[in-house]
Design an enzyme around this catalytic site. Structure first.
Site, PDB file in Angstrom:
ATOM      1  N   LYS A 274      31.892 -12.050  22.529  1.00  0.00           N
ATOM      2  CA  LYS A 274      32.807 -11.163  23.242  1.00  0.00           C
ATOM      3  C   LYS A 274      32.113 -10.572  24.467  1.00  0.00           C
ATOM      4  CE  LYS A 274      35.354  -9.446  19.163  1.00  0.00           C
ATOM      5  NZ  LYS A 274      36.704  -9.901  19.552  1.00  0.00           N
ATOM      6  N   ARG A 348      40.551 -14.593  10.014  1.00  0.00           N
ATOM      7  CA  ARG A 348      41.434 -15.493   9.255  1.00  0.00           C
ATOM      8  C   ARG A 348      40.632 -16.418   8.347  1.00  0.00           C
ATOM      9  NH1 ARG A 348      43.781 -17.585  14.864  1.00  0.00           N
ATOM     10  NH2 ARG A 348      43.115 -15.460  15.351  1.00  0.00           N
TER      11      ARG A 348
END
Ligand code: BES
Ligand code: MN
Ligand code: ZN
Length: 496
Positions: A274, A348
């Site tokens: 990020k 996920r």
């Protein structure tokens, strides 16, 4: 560092410190409040006129050192028409009342009466819940007091028509407040303190309330074949953990309800790293897991008549020589394979294995998972609603109702085969991202591939669980979002 105020219950006759009272529209006061204010004559009326205060819901009026009352301050909080107040409004009023107790006050009394009369035990408990949540501070790392005027200890009394009944109702509700506080603490903690093993240790404290706690380590997860979860954690020096918490307050042998949380203790993005700006917020990427721990605390503390399972996947997502790469293919516990396109779509992957594990092992009546899963859900809904994805209309209806009742609101988002095919992969059964469009939906589609026919809802709490907007019952970065929602869901529909 300041302690939470000590909360107590007293009668209408014993008022000390800052006095907080409620009034309805057009300055309507209850009988006990009128008696308490009798010594000041028409002072309140004149102050209200000067400030154009009319008792509108949430409006407040401050009167400092009224001569005739031997009290430092009188605060009037408007309730509006109190016949129309819902439970969540009472919670909110408790927050507003607590917010009006100045930091320099050592003592305060809140009169638990509206214009229509003294609050009943359960209503007082709602009021106190709001006050407790409003008083929450996360300041354990502040070693210097800014303001030396602050008293070391603060006591806040609730003056009630029936203090004993109020105290009893609060004894039943305090566990919910503590559950929210636990969730907030976990989310606020920095990741150098709260890594997977430390989170697991804190969850293990729930054994004191009668919760069964099992901790799966990497070896156990390898044996189970949780390749997706393990792939996310493999770049971290901190070992991944799965914690299974069980509260059996229901009939022996009845299938449990199950809650599953994303517990990414820190999300750097991994090799798909990020940008630096705002990355510190990713210490809160375990807000789903924190909510599940807080909920288990709440259910156990009030001895909820339900069998409940809470399961959390705890990992740290780091870039490293050992970290997983884009292009890697992992095998999940279910046997399905996932191609990693972006290592930052890690939540996920963690949930895929924990959802399958819980479904297979416990055959629950339903599963609700919570996850700070996507930035896309914040783009869609902002910070006011969590995104809700589900395969079961009944569960949707119940979550929606519990959301309206508690103020922790959920908004249903779509699922469907057109979205599902966006995560088909050239090389594996699926890929872990579906491109830029509908990012919150394709994330949910991946989760759905691991829940079979079990009634299931996924709550994407990226916008609500952390970096929270300031409200009357929360001034902290972490909201503890979902604990009150799910406690209410269980209480209203599954405790039989
Ligand atoms: N933890 C983030 C999502 C997030 C973003 C939570 C902002 C809270 C605030 C998640 O793991 C993530 O990085 N999601 C990516 C997915 C993308 C790579 C497909 C995102 O939302 O950008
Ligand atoms: Mn991520
Ligand atoms: Zn994440």
């Amino acid at each position: 560092m300041t302690d939470a105020p000590k909360l107590g219950f007293t009668s209408f006759a014993r008022l000390r410190g800052v006095l907080v009272v409620f009034c309805g529209e057009n300055l309507k006061f209850g009988a006990a409040t009128q008696r308490a204010l009798a010594p000041v004559g028409d002072l309140v009326r004149r102050a209200a006129a000067a400030d154009r205060f009319n008792g509108k819901s949430g409006a407040t009026l401050d009167i400092v050192a009224p001569t005739e009352l031997k009290l430092p301050r009188l605060v009037v909080v408007g309730t509006g028409k109190d016949g129309e107040l819902k439970r969540r409004d009472v919670v909110k009023l408790g927050g507003i009342a607590m917010g009006k107790v100045p930091a320099v006050a050592a003592e305060a009394t809140i009169i638990a009466e509206f214009a229509s009369g003294a609050l009943k035990g359960d209503q007082v408990a709602d009021l106190v819940l709001g006050a407790r949540l409003r008083a929450y501070r996360f300041d354990r790392y502040k070693t210097k007091r800014k303001d030396d005027n602050r008293p070391k200890k603060v006591e806040v009394d609730f003056a009630c028509g029936n203090p004993a009944a109020a105290e009893k109702a609060w004894a039943n509700a305090v566990g919910l407040a503590d559950g929210v506080v636990l969730a907030r603490d976990l989310v606020n903690e920095p990741a150098n303190v709260l890594y997977p093993a430390e989170f697991a240790r804190r969850a293990s404290n729930l054994t004191k309330l009668g919760v069964g706690v099992e901790v799966l380590d990497v070896a156990a997860m390898k044996k189970l074949g949780m390749g997706a979860l393990l792939g996310v954690g493999q770049g971290s020096v901190h070992e991944s953990k799965v914690v299974v918490m069980r509260w059996n307050g229901g009939k022996r042998g009845t299938a449990p309800v199950a809650f599953i949380g994303k517990g990414v203790c820190f999300d750097t993005g991994g090799i798909s790293i990020k940008p630096a700006s705002g990355m510190e917020d990713m210490k809160g990427d375990m807000a789903g897991a924190a909510c599940v721990a807080g909920l288990m605390h709440a259910l156990a503390a009030r001895k909820a008549k339900v069998n409940a399972v809470g399961a959390i996947g705890l990992v740290e997502n780091m870039p490293d020589g050992k970290a997983q790469r884009p292009g890697d293919i992992v095998k999940t516990m279910s046997g399905q394979t996932i191609e990693i396109i972006n290592t930052d779509a890690e939540g996920r992957l963690v949930l895929a294995d924990v959802l399958h594990y819980v479904n297979k092992r416990f055959k629950p009546r339903f599963m609700v998972n919570l996850a700070t899963l996507t930035g896309a859900i914040i783009v869609a809904l902002g910070q006011q609603y969590a995104g809700m994805f589900a395969n079961d209309d009944k569960l949707v209806e119940r979550l929606t109702k519990a959301g309206e009742a508690t103020g922790e609101r959920v908004w249903r988002m779509p699922l469907g085969p057109e979205y599902d095919k966006m995560i088909d992969s050239k090389f594996a059964d699926m890929k872990n991202t579906g491109g830029r469009w509908g990012g919150a939906i394709t994330a949910a589609q991946l989760l759905q591939r691991f829940v079979d026919k079990t009634p299931w809802a996924h709550l994407d709490i990226a916008g609500t669980g952390m970096d929270s907007p300031q409200t009357d019952i929360n001034k902290s970065w972490a909201s503890g979002w979902g604990v009150r929602l799910l406690d209410r869901l269980v209480e209203d529909y599954y405790e039989r």
